[in-house]
Design a protein around this motif. Structure first.
Motif, PDB file in Angstrom:
ATOM      1  N   MET A  73       0.855  -1.186   0.000  1.00  0.00           N
ATOM      2  CA  MET A  73       0.000   0.000   0.000  1.00  0.00           C
ATOM      3  C   MET A  73       0.894   1.240   0.000  1.00  0.00           C
ATOM      4  O   MET A  73       1.667   1.450   0.925  1.00  0.00           O
ATOM      5  N   PRO A  74       0.835   2.081  -1.052  1.00  0.00           N
ATOM      6  CA  PRO A  74       1.735   3.238  -1.100  1.00  0.00           C
ATOM      7  C   PRO A  74       1.417   4.254  -0.011  1.00  0.00           C
ATOM      8  O   PRO A  74       0.272   4.631   0.190  1.00  0.00           O
ATOM      9  N   GLU A  75       2.446   4.676   0.702  1.00  0.00           N
ATOM     10  CA  GLU A  75       2.312   5.692   1.749  1.00  0.00           C
ATOM     11  C   GLU A  75       3.205   6.874   1.368  1.00  0.00           C
ATOM     12  O   GLU A  75       4.378   6.912   1.681  1.00  0.00           O
ATOM     13  N   THR A  76       2.646   7.831   0.631  1.00  0.00           N
ATOM     14  CA  THR A  76       3.410   8.984   0.174  1.00  0.00           C
ATOM     15  C   THR A  76       2.470  10.156  -0.036  1.00  0.00           C
ATOM     16  O   THR A  76       1.289   9.950  -0.361  1.00  0.00           O
ATOM     17  N   ASP A  77       2.984  11.356   0.172  1.00  0.00           N
ATOM     18  CA  ASP A  77       2.185  12.547  -0.099  1.00  0.00           C
ATOM     19  C   ASP A  77       2.460  13.092  -1.498  1.00  0.00           C
ATOM     20  O   ASP A  77       2.076  14.208  -1.840  1.00  0.00           O
ATOM     21  N   GLN A  78       3.109  12.288  -2.329  1.00  0.00           N
ATOM     22  CA  GLN A  78       3.368  12.658  -3.719  1.00  0.00           C
ATOM     23  C   GLN A  78       2.038  12.809  -4.469  1.00  0.00           C
ATOM     24  O   GLN A  78       1.113  12.022  -4.258  1.00  0.00           O
ATOM     25  N   PRO A  79       1.898  13.783  -5.374  1.00  0.00           N
ATOM     26  CA  PRO A  79       0.660  13.908  -6.159  1.00  0.00           C
ATOM     27  C   PRO A  79       0.422  12.665  -7.017  1.00  0.00           C
ATOM     28  O   PRO A  79       1.379  12.011  -7.458  1.00  0.00           O
ATOM     29  N   ALA A  80      -0.842  12.343  -7.252  1.00  0.00           N
ATOM     30  CA  ALA A  80      -1.194  11.116  -7.973  1.00  0.00           C
ATOM     31  C   ALA A  80      -0.518  11.052  -9.338  1.00  0.00           C
ATOM     32  O   ALA A  80       0.021  10.006  -9.723  1.00  0.00           O
ATOM     33  N   THR A  81      -0.542  12.150 -10.087  1.00  0.00           N
ATOM     34  CA  THR A  81       0.047  12.131 -11.431  1.00  0.00           C
ATOM     35  C   THR A  81       1.541  11.830 -11.372  1.00  0.00           C
ATOM     36  O   THR A  81       2.045  10.981 -12.119  1.00  0.00           O
ATOM     37  N   ALA A  82       2.263  12.504 -10.486  1.00  0.00           N
ATOM     38  CA  ALA A  82       3.712  12.278 -10.376  1.00  0.00           C
ATOM     39  C   ALA A  82       4.007  10.846  -9.941  1.00  0.00           C
ATOM     40  O   ALA A  82       4.965  10.213 -10.435  1.00  0.00           O
ATOM     41  N   PHE A  83       3.182  10.300  -9.043  1.00  0.00           N
ATOM     42  CA  PHE A  83       3.367   8.924  -8.570  1.00  0.00           C
ATOM     43  C   PHE A  83       3.242   7.936  -9.724  1.00  0.00           C
ATOM     44  O   PHE A  83       4.050   7.008  -9.858  1.00  0.00           O
ATOM     45  N   VAL A  84       2.246   8.128 -10.573  1.00  0.00           N
ATOM     46  CA  VAL A  84       2.036   7.210 -11.703  1.00  0.00           C
ATOM     47  C   VAL A  84       3.129   7.383 -12.751  1.00  0.00           C
ATOM     48  O   VAL A  84       3.620   6.396 -13.322  1.00  0.00           O
ATOM     49  N   PHE A 138     -10.808   7.853 -11.536  1.00  0.00           N
ATOM     50  CA  PHE A 138     -10.576   9.059 -10.746  1.00  0.00           C
ATOM     51  C   PHE A 138     -11.202  10.272 -11.448  1.00  0.00           C
ATOM     52  O   PHE A 138     -11.396  10.269 -12.668  1.00  0.00           O
ATOM     53  N   ARG A 139     -11.474  11.313 -10.659  1.00  0.00           N
ATOM     54  CA  ARG A 139     -11.990  12.558 -11.215  1.00  0.00           C
ATOM     55  C   ARG A 139     -10.826  13.491 -11.568  1.00  0.00           C
ATOM     56  O   ARG A 139      -9.721  13.352 -11.029  1.00  0.00           O
ATOM     57  N   THR A 140     -11.097  14.459 -12.444  1.00  0.00           N
ATOM     58  CA  THR A 140     -10.039  15.388 -12.856  1.00  0.00           C
ATOM     59  C   THR A 140      -9.510  16.195 -11.678  1.00  0.00           C
ATOM     60  O   THR A 140      -8.326  16.538 -11.644  1.00  0.00           O
ATOM     61  N   ASP A 141     -10.381  16.482 -10.688  1.00  0.00           N
ATOM     62  CA  ASP A 141      -9.918  17.276  -9.546  1.00  0.00           C
ATOM     63  C   ASP A 141      -9.081  16.447  -8.568  1.00  0.00           C
ATOM     64  O   ASP A 141      -8.604  16.963  -7.559  1.00  0.00           O
ATOM     65  N   GLU A 142      -8.891  15.150  -8.863  1.00  0.00           N
ATOM     66  CA  GLU A 142      -8.088  14.290  -7.989  1.00  0.00           C
ATOM     67  C   GLU A 142      -6.694  14.014  -8.571  1.00  0.00           C
ATOM     68  O   GLU A 142      -5.887  13.339  -7.938  1.00  0.00           O
ATOM     69  N   LEU A 143      -6.413  14.533  -9.765  1.00  0.00           N
ATOM     70  CA  LEU A 143      -5.148  14.209 -10.435  1.00  0.00           C
ATOM     71  C   LEU A 143      -3.923  14.649  -9.646  1.00  0.00           C
ATOM     72  O   LEU A 143      -2.864  14.021  -9.720  1.00  0.00           O
ATOM     73  N   GLU A 144      -4.045  15.738  -8.893  1.00  0.00           N
ATOM     74  CA  GLU A 144      -2.894  16.249  -8.137  1.00  0.00           C
ATOM     75  C   GLU A 144      -3.052  16.045  -6.629  1.00  0.00           C
ATOM     76  O   GLU A 144      -2.289  16.591  -5.844  1.00  0.00           O
ATOM     77  N   ARG A 145      -4.058  15.262  -6.223  1.00  0.00           N
ATOM     78  CA  ARG A 145      -4.218  14.983  -4.793  1.00  0.00           C
ATOM     79  C   ARG A 145      -3.109  14.076  -4.298  1.00  0.00           C
ATOM     80  O   ARG A 145      -2.643  13.191  -5.029  1.00  0.00           O
ATOM     81  N   PRO A 146      -2.664  14.240  -3.043  1.00  0.00           N
ATOM     82  CA  PRO A 146      -1.632  13.341  -2.504  1.00  0.00           C
ATOM     83  C   PRO A 146      -2.115  11.893  -2.480  1.00  0.00           C
ATOM     84  O   PRO A 146      -3.293  11.622  -2.198  1.00  0.00           O
ATOM     85  N   VAL A 147      -1.212  10.982  -2.781  1.00  0.00           N
ATOM     86  CA  VAL A 147      -1.566   9.564  -2.838  1.00  0.00           C
ATOM     87  C   VAL A 147      -2.160   9.083  -1.515  1.00  0.00           C
ATOM     88  O   VAL A 147      -3.162   8.360  -1.486  1.00  0.00           O
ATOM     89  N   ASN A 148      -1.557   9.489  -0.388  1.00  0.00           N
ATOM     90  CA  ASN A 148      -2.021   8.966   0.899  1.00  0.00           C
ATOM     91  C   ASN A 148      -3.324   9.599   1.376  1.00  0.00           C
ATOM     92  O   ASN A 148      -3.816   9.267   2.454  1.00  0.00           O
ATOM     93  N   SER A 149      -3.911  10.504   0.564  1.00  0.00           N
ATOM     94  CA  SER A 149      -5.220  11.042   0.928  1.00  0.00           C
ATOM     95  C   SER A 149      -6.356  10.151   0.414  1.00  0.00           C
ATOM     96  O   SER A 149      -7.515  10.361   0.757  1.00  0.00           O
ATOM     97  N   PHE A 150      -6.010   9.137  -0.411  1.00  0.00           N
ATOM     98  CA  PHE A 150      -7.009   8.212  -0.940  1.00  0.00           C
ATOM     99  C   PHE A 150      -7.141   6.992  -0.028  1.00  0.00           C
ATOM    100  O   PHE A 150      -6.212   6.633   0.698  1.00  0.00           O
ATOM    101  N   SER A 151      -8.298   6.327  -0.108  1.00  0.00           N
ATOM    102  CA  SER A 151      -8.509   5.079   0.641  1.00  0.00           C
ATOM    103  C   SER A 151      -7.680   3.961   0.017  1.00  0.00           C
ATOM    104  O   SER A 151      -7.139   4.106  -1.087  1.00  0.00           O
ATOM    105  N   GLY A 152      -7.624   2.828   0.724  1.00  0.00           N
ATOM    106  CA  GLY A 152      -6.784   1.720   0.276  1.00  0.00           C
ATOM    107  C   GLY A 152      -7.098   1.233  -1.126  1.00  0.00           C
ATOM    108  O   GLY A 152      -6.202   1.009  -1.942  1.00  0.00           O
ATOM    109  N   GLY A 153      -8.396   1.057  -1.432  1.00  0.00           N
ATOM    110  CA  GLY A 153      -8.782   0.571  -2.753  1.00  0.00           C
ATOM    111  C   GLY A 153      -8.356   1.507  -3.865  1.00  0.00           C
ATOM    112  O   GLY A 153      -7.901   1.074  -4.936  1.00  0.00           O
ATOM    113  N   TRP A 154      -8.459   2.822  -3.619  1.00  0.00           N
ATOM    114  CA  TRP A 154      -8.077   3.803  -4.634  1.00  0.00           C
ATOM    115  C   TRP A 154      -6.561   3.867  -4.781  1.00  0.00           C
ATOM    116  O   TRP A 154      -6.039   4.095  -5.876  1.00  0.00           O
ATOM    117  N   ARG A 155      -5.836   3.655  -3.704  1.00  0.00           N
ATOM    118  CA  ARG A 155      -4.384   3.635  -3.815  1.00  0.00           C
ATOM    119  C   ARG A 155      -3.913   2.427  -4.627  1.00  0.00           C
ATOM    120  O   ARG A 155      -2.935   2.509  -5.366  1.00  0.00           O
TER     121      ARG A 155
END
Length: 646
Positions: A73-84, A138-155
């Motif tokens: 399970m990824p534990e990072t505050d990196q934005p979703a786009t950068a993580f992918v 995911f929604r467009t407003d979630e593209l830059e959200r931190p990875v660890n702000s999502f629930s386990g399934g979304w991560r």
């Protein structure tokens, strides 16, 4: 190609593969199937180098690039786009080389590094990553959200996007559909159908396997059996094979009995002793055909409900949603619903991700309170609720037997205990019917697999004798045999079913009507699941087109600002000149590509030979990919021009 020849693979004392052999050719899309515990995931660990064969020969081409979904399970505050984006290992290596080249001050090395960075796709990396993220729901407003702000399934969805981002010759996917809903599943199928490398996928979703695989490898009795075709074809061929084996076994048993009868009759007779001895040797030389040892199927059934109120429940102007945190106002997702749920209805609840399917089910299940309106329950309504996350109703430290004992106490206190087994021995027997035997009834639930937890939840629901079943993604961790058992049990259930699932085989088998949750409302869906799949693809296409139009509009606005600035006299040197020159070049190139694209689309509308259709299709895809990249560059240039003029 991947080759296994007489491979033995052990995990501890258990032999998972015993003299197993198989060949997988480049570009094949393989479904790996078999019972839970047969060794499917362990075979993946052999392929990725985490395990090594105990015996035999095993080979994966050394030059093949491998990608798979990380299980942590990824534990990072990196934005979703950068993580992918970082899933693209080639791009990551090129970025590191650019940094090293710049630090070295070597001009030639820097030139080569920047060329490699361009070849690795730096210019469109964000666009590629975001296409994967949006495709997975995911929604467009979630593209830059931190990875660890999502629930386990979304991560875990982001981990899947990261694996798809990685350029690969071999892609390993272990249950990729577990955290997806139907719209994301349809998108993933389309993506995998276009994937050009070799694919190995473990899945218990038969329609998903049928859609994406062309070879099936079955692990059974520690052997690997290869079948040409998807899962449905494998089932047909295996049934034929088992019938032939059983017939051959029966014929051999008859022949052996005949030989044994001759031996027993004449072994003591001197004149026949030689013939009897030759038959003994014939028996010893005979290669024995084994009987068909069909794996025991898991089955269960729902008891007849005590009563069937009609209607089961009535909704009057109900708003569904969540209470606001702290002093914030509540969040309404579905509003103003007036509908009735009748006895015997079998309703499949459809809807794109985020539209409120689970919210509706949770509210009917009394887990959430309605935000407005009234829900009137029929007299004697008894709800059986399967939550999407089984641990919502399970206690990790408790055992299956403790769960059942507590259920008896709760039912007694609520006055709903009617006709169910209550003695400890009866509860043990009841658990045994769901494959919890021996010491398993005293095993902590937290140490169990996802499939075992799901079976325990089903056991608890069946014990309660419900008349309304609310099932939210009940098959996420179930193997094919248990899914089949659930489908059969639901078909024989006499009460009402409301089902949310991405398992289309289950929806087709169980539901005879569908409700579509969309745009804040609920309406009957006039069509079948094939119609719904086309609807989802159309919605996704419209979303992509809307995003492209937004990009074009932003670029047009940037051009307008640029022209206004050009009209104003300035004594400063024009730093935007090279940017505007490139913008004009991008404009011209897009016009050329759009002209060629229109001509290709017109050509594909006419009857063509198969080879020309394939060639035109490939070219059309290349054109669209380049257009997408150019549109992103157009937007970037517009922003750079605006910044320079500011």
């Amino acid at each position: 190609m991947i080759t296994l020849r007489d491979v033995v693979l052990r995990r501890g004392a258990k032999v998972l593969l015993d003299s197993a052999s198989v060949v997988i050719n480049p570009g094949e899309k393989v479904g790996l199937v078999g019972r839970n515990g047969a060794g499917k995931s362990s075979l993946f660990r052999l392929l990725d180098g985490q395990l090594h064969e105990d015996k035999g020969e095993f080979n994966v081409p050394t030059q093949w690039r491998m990608a798979q979904v990380a299980q942590d399970m990824p534990e990072t505050d990196q934005p979703a786009t950068a993580f992918v984006i970082e899933g693209d290992t080639a791009l990551l290596a090129a970025r590191l080389e650019v940094q090293a080249a710049e630090d070295s001050g070597d001009g030639e090395r820097m030139g080569n590094a920047y060329m490699a960075l361009h070849d690795a796709g730096e210019h469109d990396a964000a666009a590629r990553a975001q296409a994967l993220i949006l495709g997975l729901g995911f929604r467009t407003d979630e593209l830059e959200r931190p990875v660890n702000s999502f629930s386990g399934g979304w991560r875990m969805r982001l981990q899947l996007a990261r694996a798809l981002m990685c350029p690969s010759d071999l892609l390993l996917l272990d249950e990729p559909t577990n955290h997806l809903d139907l719209d994301a599943l349809v998108w993933l199928e389309a993506w995998l159908q276009r994937y050009e490398g070799t694919l190995l996928v473990i899945s218990h979703d038969r329609e998903f396997l049928d859609a994406v695989t062309d070879v099936t490898v079955h692990i059974e009795h520690a052997r690997l059996n290869r079948y040409g075709g998807n899962y449905s074809r494998f089932e047909d061929m295996r049934a034929e094979q088992m019938a032939l084996q059983q017939a051959a076994y029966s014929r051999q048993q008859e022949k052996m009995a005949h030989l044994q009868k001759f031996i027993d009759r004449f072994k003591a007779k001197a004149s026949k002793a030689k013939q009897a001895q030759s038959r003994v040797k014939a028996l010893e030389r005979m290669e024995k055909i084994g009987p068909v040892l069909a794996e025991a199927d898991f089955t269960f059934g729902f008891a007849e409900p005590q009563n069937l109120p009609n209607p089961m429940l009535a909704l009057q102007e109900v708003d569904f949603g969540y209470p606001g945190a702290d002093a914030a106002p509540p969040v309404t997702i579905v509003r103003g619903i007036s509908r009735s749920v009748l006895a015997g209805q079998r309703i499949g609840i459809l809807g794109a991700n985020g539209q409120g399917k689970s919210t509706v089910v949770k509210t009917v299940a009394r887990t959430l309170a309605p935000l407005a309106g009234d829900i009137t329950e029929g007299k004697g309504l008894n709800i059986g609720y399967f939550a999407q996350q089984e641990l919502d109703v399970l206690r990790p430290a408790d055992t299956p037997l403790e769960h059942m004992i507590r259920l008896v106490k709760d039912s007694t206190a609520a006055g709903t205990l009617v006709g169910q087994p209550t003695r400890e021995q009866d509860l043990r027997s009841f658990l045994g019917g769901f494959n919890f035997t021996g010491d398993q009834v005293k095993q902590a639930v937290g140490t169990m697999s996802g499939g075992e937890k799901a079976r325990l939840v089903l056991c608890m629901i069946v014990w309660q004798r419900p008349n309304l079943l609310l099932l939210d993604e009940p098959t996420n961790h179930l193997d094919l045999a248990t899914r089949e058992a659930l489908s059969m049990a639901l078909n024989e259930f006499e009460g009402t079913v409301m089902l949310v699932s991405h398992d289309r085989a289950l929806l087709r088998a169980v539901c005879d009507e569908f409700w579509l949750v969309s745009r804040g409302g609920i309406a009957p869906f006039d069509g079948d699941l094939d119609d719904y799949q086309r609807y989802l693809l159309d919605v996704a296409k419209q979303s992509r087109e809307a995003q492209r139009e937004a990009s074009r509009e932003a670029a047009r606005e940037a051009q307008r600002v640029q022209k206004e600035a050009k009209a104003k006299p300035s004594r400063q040197p024009d730093r935007t000149k090279p940017l505007r020159k490139e913008l004009d070049q991008v404009d011209q190139r897009m016009a050329t590509l759009n002209t060629e694209k229109s001509a290709l689309e017109e050509r594909l509308a006419r009857p063509l030979p198969p080879n020309e259709i394939a060639e035109a299709g490939r070219r059309l895809k290349a054109l669209q990919d380049e257009l997408d990249s150019l549109e992103m560059r157009w937007l970037e240039l517009g922003e750079q021009i605006e910044a320079a003029q500011g």
